[in-house]
Design a protein around this motif. Sequence first.
Motif, short mmCIF file in Angstrom:
data_model
loop_
_atom_site.label_atom_id
_atom_site.label_comp_id
_atom_site.label_asym_id
_atom_site.label_seq_id
_atom_site.Cartn_x
_atom_site.Cartn_y
_atom_site.Cartn_z
N PHE A 187 44.06 -18.11 79.01
CA PHE A 187 45.30 -17.57 79.40
C PHE A 187 45.11 -17.53 80.95
CE2 PHE A 187 43.20 -15.52 75.68
CZ PHE A 187 43.99 -15.28 74.96
N GLY A 188 44.84 -18.68 81.36
CA GLY A 188 45.68 -19.14 82.67
C GLY A 188 44.93 -18.45 83.86
N LEU A 189 43.83 -17.99 84.06
CA LEU A 189 43.41 -17.09 84.87
C LEU A 189 42.55 -17.62 85.30
CD1 LEU A 189 43.20 -13.55 82.76
CD2 LEU A 189 44.59 -14.48 84.52
N GLY A 190 42.49 -17.92 86.08
CA GLY A 190 41.24 -18.78 87.68
C GLY A 190 40.41 -18.27 87.95
N ARG A 191 40.89 -17.15 88.59
CA ARG A 191 39.47 -15.74 88.24
C ARG A 191 39.17 -15.18 87.99
NH1 ARG A 191 39.86 -15.29 95.36
NH2 ARG A 191 39.21 -17.66 95.75
N VAL A 192 37.60 -14.02 87.10
CA VAL A 192 37.16 -13.27 86.44
C VAL A 192 36.62 -12.41 87.24
CG1 VAL A 192 36.65 -12.60 84.06
CG2 VAL A 192 37.47 -15.41 85.16
N ALA A 193 37.40 -11.43 87.57
CA ALA A 193 36.79 -10.09 88.00
C ALA A 193 35.31 -9.06 86.84
CB ALA A 193 37.33 -9.01 88.58
N GLN A 194 34.25 -9.12 87.72
CA GLN A 194 33.77 -8.23 86.59
C GLN A 194 33.67 -7.23 85.23
OE1 GLN A 194 30.10 -9.76 86.72
NE2 GLN A 194 29.98 -8.48 85.01
N ALA A 195 35.21 -7.04 85.73
CA ALA A 195 35.15 -6.11 85.38
C ALA A 195 36.08 -6.53 83.44
CB ALA A 195 36.09 -4.82 85.86
N ARG A 196 36.55 -7.36 84.49
CA ARG A 196 36.90 -8.68 83.15
C ARG A 196 36.24 -9.07 82.39
NH1 ARG A 196 42.33 -9.35 82.04
NH2 ARG A 196 42.81 -8.85 84.13
N LYS A 197 35.26 -9.65 82.57
CA LYS A 197 34.24 -10.12 81.78
C LYS A 197 33.37 -8.84 80.83
CE LYS A 197 32.60 -13.31 85.35
NZ LYS A 197 31.93 -14.07 86.84
N ASP A 198 33.19 -7.88 82.06
CA ASP A 198 32.77 -6.80 80.67
C ASP A 198 33.67 -6.88 79.78
OD1 ASP A 198 30.24 -6.67 82.61
OD2 ASP A 198 31.05 -5.28 83.50
N ALA A 199 35.02 -6.44 79.95
CA ALA A 199 36.02 -6.43 78.87
C ALA A 199 36.16 -6.77 77.47
CB ALA A 199 37.28 -5.61 79.91
N LEU A 200 35.94 -7.93 77.96
CA LEU A 200 35.55 -9.32 77.25
C LEU A 200 34.45 -9.78 76.37
CD1 LEU A 200 36.83 -12.34 79.42
CD2 LEU A 200 38.03 -10.93 77.02
N ALA A 201 33.29 -9.48 77.27
CA ALA A 201 31.72 -9.66 76.32
C ALA A 201 31.82 -8.05 75.14
CB ALA A 201 30.67 -8.66 77.70
N ALA A 202 32.75 -7.13 75.36
CA ALA A 202 32.61 -6.22 74.93
C ALA A 202 33.14 -5.89 73.45
CB ALA A 202 33.52 -4.57 75.17
N LEU A 203 34.13 -7.75 73.53
CA LEU A 203 34.76 -7.74 72.29
C LEU A 203 34.01 -8.39 71.66
CD1 LEU A 203 38.54 -8.80 73.43
CD2 LEU A 203 37.86 -6.43 72.29
N VAL A 204 32.80 -9.21 71.81
CA VAL A 204 32.02 -9.50 71.22
C VAL A 204 31.04 -8.54 70.66
CG1 VAL A 204 30.25 -11.16 71.22
CG2 VAL A 204 31.30 -11.57 72.94
N PRO A 205 31.19 -9.28 68.95
CA PRO A 205 30.21 -8.69 68.08
C PRO A 205 28.74 -8.15 67.66
CG PRO A 205 31.96 -10.25 66.30
CD PRO A 205 31.81 -10.29 68.01
N ALA A 206 28.80 -7.33 67.99
CA ALA A 206 27.19 -7.47 68.27
C ALA A 206 26.30 -8.27 67.11
CB ALA A 206 26.47 -5.80 67.83
N SER A 207 26.64 -8.51 66.09
CA SER A 207 26.03 -9.80 64.84
C SER A 207 25.99 -10.53 65.22
CB SER A 207 26.76 -9.12 63.97
OG SER A 207 27.70 -10.07 64.09
N VAL A 208 26.45 -11.36 66.43
CA VAL A 208 26.71 -12.93 67.11
C VAL A 208 25.83 -12.87 68.32
CG1 VAL A 208 28.13 -13.59 65.33
CG2 VAL A 208 28.65 -12.73 67.67
N ARG A 209 25.14 -11.87 68.62
CA ARG A 209 24.52 -11.56 70.60
C ARG A 209 23.31 -11.50 70.37
NH1 ARG A 209 27.29 -7.59 75.07
NH2 ARG A 209 25.75 -7.68 76.64
N VAL A 210 22.86 -12.19 71.14
CA VAL A 210 21.14 -12.93 71.33
C VAL A 210 20.99 -12.30 72.95
CG1 VAL A 210 18.61 -13.48 71.03
CG2 VAL A 210 20.65 -14.05 69.44
N VAL A 211 20.68 -10.82 73.34
CA VAL A 211 20.59 -10.97 74.49
C VAL A 211 22.24 -11.02 75.58
CG1 VAL A 211 19.43 -11.02 76.79
CG2 VAL A 211 18.38 -11.77 74.22
N ASP A 212 21.83 -12.06 76.33
CA ASP A 212 23.64 -12.65 76.90
C ASP A 212 23.99 -13.96 76.91
OD1 ASP A 212 23.64 -10.53 79.24
OD2 ASP A 212 22.32 -11.50 80.15
N PHE A 213 23.33 -14.02 75.37
CA PHE A 213 24.27 -15.40 74.38
C PHE A 213 24.91 -14.85 73.12
CE2 PHE A 213 20.80 -17.36 77.04
CZ PHE A 213 21.35 -17.60 77.66
N VAL A 214 25.84 -16.14 72.72
CA VAL A 214 26.90 -15.86 71.71
C VAL A 214 26.22 -16.65 71.13
CG1 VAL A 214 28.75 -15.20 71.20
CG2 VAL A 214 28.33 -14.43 72.88
#
Length: 277
Positions: free
Chosen positions: A156-183
Amino acid sequence: MKITEITAVPLLMRSANQPMTFFVVRVATDDGRVGLGEACDCFGVSHPTVLARIVEDVFAPGAAGRRGRRRRPGRGRRRAGDAPDAGGRDVAAQARSAVAIALTDLAAQEAGRSVSDVLGRVRDSVRVYVGSSPFLETSSATEHLDRLARLTAGAFGLGRVAQARKDALAALVPASVRVVDFVWPDGLDRPSWTGFRRDPAATRPMEQVAPEEIGNAMVALCRASAGMTRDELFAQTLEVFGYRRRTSAQVAVLESALAAATSAGRLTATAFGLLTA
């Protein structure tokens, strides 16, 4: 028709995905003929320069003056291109196959026939297909959450990603495909997955490569080399992922992946200090 020279030709071709390697053997004879043979280098696991060294050190020295003709199957106790100290498996077999193919090419030339005729052609054409998919090793099945967040933001054209945005994006990942920190892809059977991605540019920190993927690379390396010491395996594994120097953090990641692969029975430590697959 006697052999005058055997030349090993390791090749490198750059592509859109990653450099691709090939290995060719050139056998020249005293009557001016040249036979060519090719060997699979396991998509980079067995590097073509390794095959070249085997051909140059084992097969080529005793070839000069020998008949440039491949023996028919079943004739004699040794196959064409055999050397008593070369071994019959893995990279030695790959190197030998290139020499044998080149000798078959020479035999066909001498007989004035095609190689397919010499090998016993049973049809005039074979249906093939061409796909656009890259090799399995060009894309991993899993991504680290941090890297996935940065890739998504970059789309989406964002070069720098703050931790808050990373956390927000990570929250969109379904728990069923997440194993610890890997998708992982939904439905993928992780224990039976054997893929890994070669990464010459080192685009991923080792801490962001899944232990399963590192273990797969280790198994492939040990299988291709008929066994490695721990230090050799660590160095070669790091090279697969683009690293030539090891850090304490990387060693910890490698140790964890090795322990998991050993515990699963995929790698075995021999009494001689070698790890085999």
